[in-house]
Design a protein around this motif. Structure first.
Motif, PDB file in Angstrom:
ATOM      1  N   SER A 338      96.672   4.498  71.850  1.00 45.45           N
ATOM      2  CA  SER A 338      96.672   5.965  71.798  1.00 45.45           C
ATOM      3  C   SER A 338      97.031   6.595  73.138  1.00 45.45           C
ATOM      4  N   ILE A 339      96.820   5.850  74.234  1.00 42.30           N
ATOM      5  CA  ILE A 339      97.173   6.391  75.550  1.00 42.30           C
ATOM      6  C   ILE A 339      98.425   5.703  76.114  1.00 42.30           C
ATOM      7  N   GLY A 340      99.136   4.990  75.225  1.00 37.24           N
ATOM      8  CA  GLY A 340     100.441   4.452  75.596  1.00 37.24           C
ATOM      9  C   GLY A 340     100.431   3.098  76.264  1.00 37.24           C
ATOM     10  N   LEU A 341      99.349   2.342  76.133  1.00 45.66           N
ATOM     11  CA  LEU A 341      99.260   1.032  76.759  1.00 45.66           C
ATOM     12  C   LEU A 341      99.768  -0.070  75.834  1.00 45.66           C
ATOM     13  N   PRO A 342     100.316  -1.145  76.403  1.00 47.80           N
ATOM     14  CA  PRO A 342     100.691  -2.300  75.595  1.00 47.80           C
ATOM     15  C   PRO A 342      99.457  -3.117  75.230  1.00 47.80           C
ATOM     16  N   VAL A 343      99.540  -3.862  74.136  1.00 50.73           N
ATOM     17  CA  VAL A 343      98.433  -4.758  73.772  1.00 50.73           C
ATOM     18  C   VAL A 343      98.928  -6.164  73.445  1.00 50.73           C
ATOM     19  N   THR A 344     100.227  -6.417  73.647  1.00 54.24           N
ATOM     20  CA  THR A 344     100.787  -7.759  73.465  1.00 54.24           C
ATOM     21  C   THR A 344     101.738  -8.056  74.628  1.00 54.24           C
ATOM     22  N   PHE A 345     102.037  -9.333  74.814  1.00 56.21           N
ATOM     23  CA  PHE A 345     103.006  -9.724  75.838  1.00 56.21           C
ATOM     24  C   PHE A 345     104.344  -9.024  75.611  1.00 56.21           C
ATOM     25  N   ALA A 346     104.795  -8.985  74.351  1.00 57.02           N
ATOM     26  CA  ALA A 346     106.100  -8.378  74.063  1.00 57.02           C
ATOM     27  C   ALA A 346     106.117  -6.904  74.454  1.00 57.02           C
ATOM     28  N   GLN A 347     105.047  -6.186  74.156  1.00 56.81           N
ATOM     29  CA  GLN A 347     104.970  -4.777  74.523  1.00 56.81           C
ATOM     30  C   GLN A 347     104.892  -4.600  76.038  1.00 56.81           C
ATOM     31  N   LEU A 348     104.433  -5.633  76.729  1.00 55.82           N
ATOM     32  CA  LEU A 348     104.386  -5.621  78.189  1.00 55.82           C
ATOM     33  C   LEU A 348     105.760  -5.919  78.785  1.00 55.82           C
ATOM     34  N   GLY A 349     106.710  -6.300  77.924  1.00 49.54           N
ATOM     35  CA  GLY A 349     108.058  -6.621  78.383  1.00 49.54           C
ATOM     36  C   GLY A 349     108.271  -8.089  78.668  1.00 49.54           C
ATOM     37  N   ILE A 350     107.346  -8.938  78.199  1.00 49.20           N
ATOM     38  CA  ILE A 350     107.447 -10.385  78.409  1.00 49.20           C
ATOM     39  C   ILE A 350     107.554 -11.038  77.034  1.00 49.20           C
ATOM     40  N   ASP A 351     108.768 -11.292  76.592  1.00 48.04           N
ATOM     41  CA  ASP A 351     108.968 -11.817  75.235  1.00 48.04           C
ATOM     42  C   ASP A 351     108.555 -13.277  75.103  1.00 48.04           C
ATOM     43  N   HIS A 352     108.776 -14.051  76.152  1.00 43.32           N
ATOM     44  CA  HIS A 352     108.490 -15.481  76.075  1.00 43.32           C
ATOM     45  C   HIS A 352     107.747 -15.919  77.335  1.00 43.32           C
ATOM     46  N   PRO A 353     106.454 -15.592  77.433  1.00 46.01           N
ATOM     47  CA  PRO A 353     105.697 -15.970  78.631  1.00 46.01           C
ATOM     48  C   PRO A 353     105.594 -17.484  78.763  1.00 46.01           C
ATOM     49  N   ASP A 354     105.642 -17.960  79.985  1.00 43.79           N
ATOM     50  CA  ASP A 354     105.506 -19.390  80.257  1.00 43.79           C
ATOM     51  C   ASP A 354     104.010 -19.704  80.335  1.00 43.79           C
ATOM     52  N   ILE A 355     103.413 -19.941  79.179  1.00 47.64           N
ATOM     53  CA  ILE A 355     101.971 -20.149  79.109  1.00 47.64           C
ATOM     54  C   ILE A 355     101.532 -21.397  79.872  1.00 47.64           C
ATOM     55  N   PRO A 356     102.228 -22.520  79.785  1.00 46.44           N
ATOM     56  CA  PRO A 356     101.814 -23.675  80.604  1.00 46.44           C
ATOM     57  C   PRO A 356     101.794 -23.363  82.097  1.00 46.44           C
ATOM     58  N   LEU A 357     102.767 -22.583  82.587  1.00 50.41           N
ATOM     59  CA  LEU A 357     102.775 -22.207  84.005  1.00 50.41           C
ATOM     60  C   LEU A 357     101.582 -21.325  84.334  1.00 50.41           C
ATOM     61  N   LEU A 358     101.313 -20.333  83.492  1.00 46.61           N
ATOM     62  CA  LEU A 358     100.186 -19.431  83.735  1.00 46.61           C
ATOM     63  C   LEU A 358      98.867 -20.200  83.768  1.00 46.61           C
ATOM     64  N   VAL A 359      98.692 -21.116  82.833  1.00 48.03           N
ATOM     65  CA  VAL A 359      97.460 -21.911  82.769  1.00 48.03           C
ATOM     66  C   VAL A 359      97.346 -22.810  83.988  1.00 48.03           C
ATOM     67  N   ALA A 360      98.445 -23.448  84.366  1.00 49.02           N
ATOM     68  CA  ALA A 360      98.412 -24.356  85.515  1.00 49.02           C
ATOM     69  C   ALA A 360      98.038 -23.611  86.789  1.00 49.02           C
ATOM     70  N   LYS A 361      98.639 -22.436  87.005  1.00 48.67           N
ATOM     71  CA  LYS A 361      98.348 -21.667  88.210  1.00 48.67           C
ATOM     72  C   LYS A 361      96.923 -21.131  88.186  1.00 48.67           C
ATOM     73  N   LEU A 362      96.470 -20.697  87.013  1.00 46.33           N
ATOM     74  CA  LEU A 362      95.113 -20.178  86.868  1.00 46.33           C
ATOM     75  C   LEU A 362      94.082 -21.220  87.293  1.00 46.33           C
ATOM     76  N   HIS A 363      94.198 -22.429  86.775  1.00 44.70           N
ATOM     77  CA  HIS A 363      93.190 -23.458  87.056  1.00 44.70           C
ATOM     78  C   HIS A 363      93.406 -24.107  88.424  1.00 44.70           C
ATOM     79  N   GLU A 364      94.629 -24.044  88.936  1.00 46.59           N
ATOM     80  CA  GLU A 364      94.850 -24.470  90.310  1.00 46.59           C
ATOM     81  C   GLU A 364      94.090 -23.555  91.266  1.00 46.59           C
ATOM     82  N   ASN A 365      94.106 -22.252  90.973  1.00 43.57           N
ATOM     83  CA  ASN A 365      93.443 -21.280  91.846  1.00 43.57           C
ATOM     84  C   ASN A 365      91.941 -21.203  91.623  1.00 43.57           C
ATOM     85  N   LYS A 366      91.494 -21.427  90.386  1.00 45.38           N
ATOM     86  CA  LYS A 366      90.104 -21.139  90.053  1.00 45.38           C
ATOM     87  C   LYS A 366      89.273 -22.343  89.633  1.00 45.38           C
TER      88      LYS A 366
END
Length: 389
Positions: A338-366
């Motif tokens: 209602s206030i114009g925010l995205p709620v999916t990756f595609a609406q954020l402008g990321i059609d094909h997120p690299d989920i393995p990369l995101l997960v690897a970096k997340l757990h490398e850092n945390k």
């Protein structure tokens, strides 16, 4: 409720023309030479920077400028600021802007008196015990950095986006908060700020600590107020009272009051930090995508807090906790839309997120398992990223 120590030493000066007190507030701290940090050209074009620097001059304070701080701030600008401060004998830092500018100012403040690399603090190799004093002229209500001891910086070498949390050392000495400075914010920036402050509350609300009714009610009341005032701000951007309520909500969402007496989570922020580090999206917009996905996972694994949130904030009338939590998530996503925010990756402008990369970096850092509310493995966080598709 757990034992806690709560101290918010920041002095808040709130209202019209608050920015004109920059000089007197710095002078009261005994600061005669200050680094003025800011971002893009909006503070210049609006005349805000000139008004602030005039107030400095009237108080006999000399200053050096550090402009060009970008959203999702990175280490080169911090290093530039540290070098500038050391070369010009800076005594304090004034951040004129939103969270990115304030976080950069804090990182500079921590780095100037430190003999090593400032990134040692973010990497967990050192603890901030000394820093230059920081003051704030707030222009974007979102991050709550004007009242917290936190700072988020990205190290470009490896794209590590890390949040440093301190109890007192990096809390600003004062925050000058004029809601009128937010009248011209673009709608998408206003909306992203609202998602950010709500996420700061959610990160504390989802807890395993029992019997935190007072802190729960503070959090729920803030969330309800934000939702109510958000509609007014989006409909009438120059509504002073609505802007004032949103601005103060952003501060209260992140100055620690919503976390008193309980264990916190912060996984949604960690997961979004990887998205904005890799893809450069606006932090609040990324949170609007990942927070409901995280909540959806929790609805099927630990639904109690989500169900309470749904019933108390969104008036969901459903006895089953999982179903109640899912209905609450649907309400949250409808609000975001209602206030114009995205709620999916595609609406954020990321059609094909690299989920393995995101997960690897997340757990490398945390670490291999993360989460204060529910412990998550790489398989779990990968599922949460998929839920945001």
């Amino acid at each position: 409720m757990d034992n806690f120590t709560y101290c918010t030493p920041t002095k808040y000066i709130f209202g019209s023309d608050a920015e004109l007190q920059a000089g007197t507030q710095l002078a009261a701290l005994g600061i005669n030479n200050v680094l003025v940090c800011y971002g893009g050209g909006s503070v210049v074009r609006s005349g805000l920077l000139e008004r602030v620097e005039t107030s400095l001059a009237q108080s006999g304070i000399t200053f050096v400028e550090l402009g060009g701080i970008q959203p999702n701030p990175t280490d080169p600008k911090v290093r530039e600021g540290i070098d500038l401060c050391r070369r010009t004998a800076i005594q304090g830092i004034l951040a004129v802007g939103g969270g990115s500018v304030i976080d950069t100012a804090k990182a500079i403040a921590a780095g100037v008196p430190y003999d090593g690399d400032f990134w040692d603090f973010w990497a967990g190799k050192a603890t901030v015990t000394e820093a230059l004093p920081v003051g704030v002229v707030l222009t974007i209500p979102a991050a709550g950095s004007e009242g917290s001891g936190n700072s988020v910086i990205t190290l470009l070498d490896g794209m590590h986006k890390i949040s440093l949390r301190t109890d007192f050392a990096l809390r600003p000495k004062f925050a000058l908060m004029n809601p009128e400075l937010t009248f011209t914010l673009p709608p998408e920036q206003t909306a992203a700020g609202i998602a950010d402050m709500m996420a700061h509350i959610f990160e504390r609300y989802f807890t395993t600590t029992p019997d935190v009714e007072v802190t729960d009610r503070i959090s729920e009341g803030l969330l309800m107020a934000i939702i109510d005032q958000a509609a007014k701000v989006m409909a009438a951007p120059t509504d002073y009272q609505a802007r004032a309520n949103i601005m103060w909500s952003g501060t209260l969402a992140h100055n620690g009051i919503c976390g008193t007496g309980r264990r916190e989570d912060w996984v949604s922020h960690f997961m979004e930090h990887e998205i904005s580090a890799v893809y450069g999206v606006t932090h609040g917009s990324g949170l609007a995508v990942i927070q409901p996905a995280w909540m959806t996972f929790m609805a099927h694994h630990a639904p109690q807090r989500g169900a309470q949130l749904a019933r108390r904030v969104f008036a969901v009338d459903e006895p089953d906790d999982t179903l109640a939590a899912l209905q609450g998530i649907a309400c949250l996503k409808a609000f975001y839309r209602s206030i114009g925010l995205p709620v999916t990756f595609a609406q954020l402008g990321i059609d094909h997120p690299d989920i393995p990369l995101l997960v690897a970096k997340l757990h490398e850092n945390k670490g291999p398992e993360i989460g204060g509310y529910y412990r998550l493995t790489p398989a779990d966080t990968a599922e949460i990223y998929r839920l945001a598709l």
